[in-house]
Design a protein around this motif. Structure first.
Motif, PDB file in Angstrom:
ATOM      1  N   THR A   1       0.845  -1.186   0.000  1.00 39.34           N
ATOM      2  CA  THR A   1       0.000   0.000   0.000  1.00 39.34           C
ATOM      3  C   THR A   1       0.883   1.239   0.000  1.00 39.34           C
ATOM      4  N   PRO A   2       0.834   2.022  -1.069  1.00 40.70           N
ATOM      5  CA  PRO A   2       1.666   3.229  -1.071  1.00 40.70           C
ATOM      6  C   PRO A   2       1.104   4.272  -0.114  1.00 40.70           C
ATOM      7  N   ALA A   3       2.016   5.012   0.497  1.00 40.30           N
ATOM      8  CA  ALA A   3       1.578   6.138   1.322  1.00 40.30           C
ATOM      9  C   ALA A   3       0.931   7.151   0.390  1.00 40.30           C
ATOM     10  N   PRO A   4      -0.113   7.814   0.831  1.00 45.26           N
ATOM     11  CA  PRO A   4      -0.765   8.801  -0.038  1.00 45.26           C
ATOM     12  C   PRO A   4       0.164   9.983  -0.318  1.00 45.26           C
ATOM     13  N   ASP A   5      -0.026  10.584  -1.473  1.00 41.05           N
ATOM     14  CA  ASP A   5       0.723  11.799  -1.801  1.00 41.05           C
ATOM     15  C   ASP A   5       0.013  12.973  -1.148  1.00 41.05           C
ATOM     16  N   VAL A   6       0.573  13.437  -0.056  1.00 35.82           N
ATOM     17  CA  VAL A   6      -0.002  14.570   0.666  1.00 35.82           C
ATOM     18  C   VAL A   6       1.106  15.577   0.959  1.00 35.82           C
ATOM     19  N   THR A   7       0.694  16.779   1.261  1.00 36.51           N
ATOM     20  CA  THR A   7       1.630  17.814   1.685  1.00 36.51           C
ATOM     21  C   THR A   7       1.241  18.261   3.086  1.00 36.51           C
ATOM     22  N   PHE A   8       2.185  18.110   3.995  1.00 36.73           N
ATOM     23  CA  PHE A   8       1.996  18.557   5.371  1.00 36.73           C
ATOM     24  C   PHE A   8       2.437  20.015   5.447  1.00 36.73           C
ATOM     25  N   ILE A   9       1.723  20.823   6.207  1.00 33.87           N
ATOM     26  CA  ILE A   9       2.137  22.201   6.447  1.00 33.87           C
ATOM     27  C   ILE A   9       2.435  22.309   7.932  1.00 33.87           C
ATOM     28  N   ASP A  10       3.717  22.567   8.232  1.00 31.34           N
ATOM     29  CA  ASP A  10       4.109  22.604   9.636  1.00 31.34           C
ATOM     30  C   ASP A  10       3.681  23.908  10.305  1.00 31.34           C
ATOM     31  N   LEU A  11       3.982  24.024  11.573  1.00 25.69           N
ATOM     32  CA  LEU A  11       3.523  25.168  12.354  1.00 25.69           C
ATOM     33  C   LEU A  11       4.150  26.490  11.913  1.00 25.69           C
ATOM     34  N   LYS A  12       5.230  26.414  11.159  1.00 24.19           N
ATOM     35  CA  LYS A  12       5.876  27.627  10.646  1.00 24.19           C
ATOM     36  C   LYS A  12       5.443  27.921   9.210  1.00 24.19           C
ATOM     37  N   GLY A  13       4.530  27.098   8.674  1.00 22.11           N
ATOM     38  CA  GLY A  13       4.054  27.309   7.312  1.00 22.11           C
ATOM     39  C   GLY A  13       4.894  26.623   6.248  1.00 22.11           C
ATOM     40  N   GLN A  14       5.916  25.870   6.664  1.00 18.78           N
ATOM     41  CA  GLN A  14       6.752  25.136   5.716  1.00 18.78           C
ATOM     42  C   GLN A  14       6.000  23.903   5.209  1.00 18.78           C
ATOM     43  N   LYS A  15       6.215  23.576   3.937  1.00 19.04           N
ATOM     44  CA  LYS A  15       5.548  22.418   3.340  1.00 19.04           C
ATOM     45  C   LYS A  15       6.515  21.245   3.235  1.00 19.04           C
ATOM     46  N   VAL A  16       6.012  20.069   3.593  1.00 21.07           N
ATOM     47  CA  VAL A  16       6.755  18.822   3.462  1.00 21.07           C
ATOM     48  C   VAL A  16       5.807  17.819   2.825  1.00 21.07           C
ATOM     49  N   SER A  17       6.214  17.240   1.699  1.00 16.93           N
ATOM     50  CA  SER A  17       5.343  16.274   1.030  1.00 16.93           C
ATOM     51  C   SER A  17       5.848  14.858   1.258  1.00 16.93           C
ATOM     52  N   THR A  18       4.943  13.907   1.153  1.00 20.11           N
ATOM     53  CA  THR A  18       5.370  12.515   1.261  1.00 20.11           C
ATOM     54  C   THR A  18       6.321  12.189   0.110  1.00 20.11           C
ATOM     55  N   GLU A  19       6.107  12.818  -1.035  1.00 15.35           N
ATOM     56  CA  GLU A  19       6.996  12.611  -2.185  1.00 15.35           C
ATOM     57  C   GLU A  19       8.429  13.029  -1.836  1.00 15.35           C
ATOM     58  N   SER A  20       8.584  14.147  -1.138  1.00 15.55           N
ATOM     59  CA  SER A  20       9.923  14.638  -0.785  1.00 15.55           C
ATOM     60  C   SER A  20      10.606  13.764   0.264  1.00 15.55           C
ATOM     61  N   LEU A  21       9.844  12.912   0.930  1.00 11.69           N
ATOM     62  CA  LEU A  21      10.392  12.046   1.970  1.00 11.69           C
ATOM     63  C   LEU A  21      10.778  10.658   1.449  1.00 11.69           C
ATOM     64  N   ARG A  22      10.520  10.399   0.158  1.00 10.03           N
ATOM     65  CA  ARG A  22      10.891   9.096  -0.407  1.00 10.03           C
ATOM     66  C   ARG A  22      12.387   8.899  -0.249  1.00 10.03           C
ATOM     67  N   GLY A  23      12.780   7.671   0.013  1.00 11.83           N
ATOM     68  CA  GLY A  23      14.186   7.371   0.255  1.00 11.83           C
ATOM     69  C   GLY A  23      14.521   7.382   1.740  1.00 11.83           C
ATOM     70  N   LYS A  24      13.526   7.756   2.564  1.00 13.33           N
ATOM     71  CA  LYS A  24      13.706   7.776   4.010  1.00 13.33           C
ATOM     72  C   LYS A  24      12.617   6.931   4.661  1.00 13.33           C
ATOM     73  N   VAL A  25      12.906   6.440   5.846  1.00 10.87           N
ATOM     74  CA  VAL A  25      11.882   5.779   6.648  1.00 10.87           C
ATOM     75  C   VAL A  25      11.155   6.905   7.388  1.00 10.87           C
ATOM     76  N   VAL A  26       9.824   6.856   7.356  1.00 10.09           N
ATOM     77  CA  VAL A  26       9.018   7.950   7.892  1.00 10.09           C
ATOM     78  C   VAL A  26       7.963   7.395   8.857  1.00 10.09           C
ATOM     79  N   MET A  27       7.789   8.102   9.954  1.00  7.61           N
ATOM     80  CA  MET A  27       6.659   7.835  10.845  1.00  7.61           C
ATOM     81  C   MET A  27       5.707   9.011  10.737  1.00  7.61           C
ATOM     82  N   VAL A  28       4.425   8.708  10.530  1.00  7.49           N
ATOM     83  CA  VAL A  28       3.379   9.728  10.521  1.00  7.49           C
ATOM     84  C   VAL A  28       2.440   9.382  11.670  1.00  7.49           C
TER      85      VAL A  28
END
Length: 171
Positions: free
Chosen positions: A34-61
């Motif tokens: 099951t692929p992780a969904p392609d989403v963009t998280f917006i952190d508390l400072k307004g910075q964007k982090v997408s699941t796409e940008s995290l590929r190649g890393k192990v991630v906990m959500v």
């Protein structure tokens, strides 16, 4: 009659075992593919982090809320887990649920000095994308190829979680 019913009952454990084996195989296949969904998280400072940008890393959500007793209880261990594995490439995104007030989330994050990305899910879209998460805490572990490999509903057994992370980070 007794002979017929004893045959019927002797097949029941075999059928039950087959159904169980198929269910386990289906679950394992589904969670590993099951692929992780392609989403963009917006952190508390307004910075964007997408699941796409995290590929190649192990991630906990981790989906959580300031009003969730178990979430608050497990957070120090989540911080310890992140601190233990961040040097090996673990990324961590804590997603505050839609109903959580932004000022509560900011206060919680600052007073506990959360060292990882904390995002607000103001519209509930991220929770929906991850299979309509409604229970907190719910934590997903995503492998380097972007596949969901584990979903924890409730507080995970941290020893088991650490073994899984070590295996995935080494791979």
């Amino acid at each position: 009659m007794a002979n017929t019913s004893s045959r019927r009952f002797s097949k029941a454990p075999i059928i039950g075992a087959l159904i169980g084996a198929l269910a386990v195989a289906g679950y394992v296949a589904m969670t590993r593919t099951t692929p992780a969904p392609d989403v963009t998280f917006i952190d508390l400072k307004g910075q964007k982090v997408s699941t796409e940008s995290l590929r190649g890393k192990v991630v906990m959500v981790n989906f959580w809320a300031t009003s969730c007793v178990t979430c608050v209880k497990e957070m120090p261990q989540m911080v310890d887990t992140y601190n233990k594995y961040k040097g090996q490439g673990l990324e961590f995104v804590a997603v505050a649920m839609q109903y959580d007030r932004a000022d509560y989330v900011v206060n919680f994050t600052e007073t506990r000095k959360l060292p990882f990305t904390v995002a607000l899910d103001s519209g509930g879209d991220i929770a929906k994308s991850f299979g309509d998460v409604t229970l907190t805490p719910t934590t997903f572990v995503i492998d380097k190829s972007g596949k969901i490999i584990k979903r924890y509903v409730g507080e995970p057994k941290f020893a088991d979680l650490h073994k899984l992370l070590e295996k995935e980070l080494a791979g």
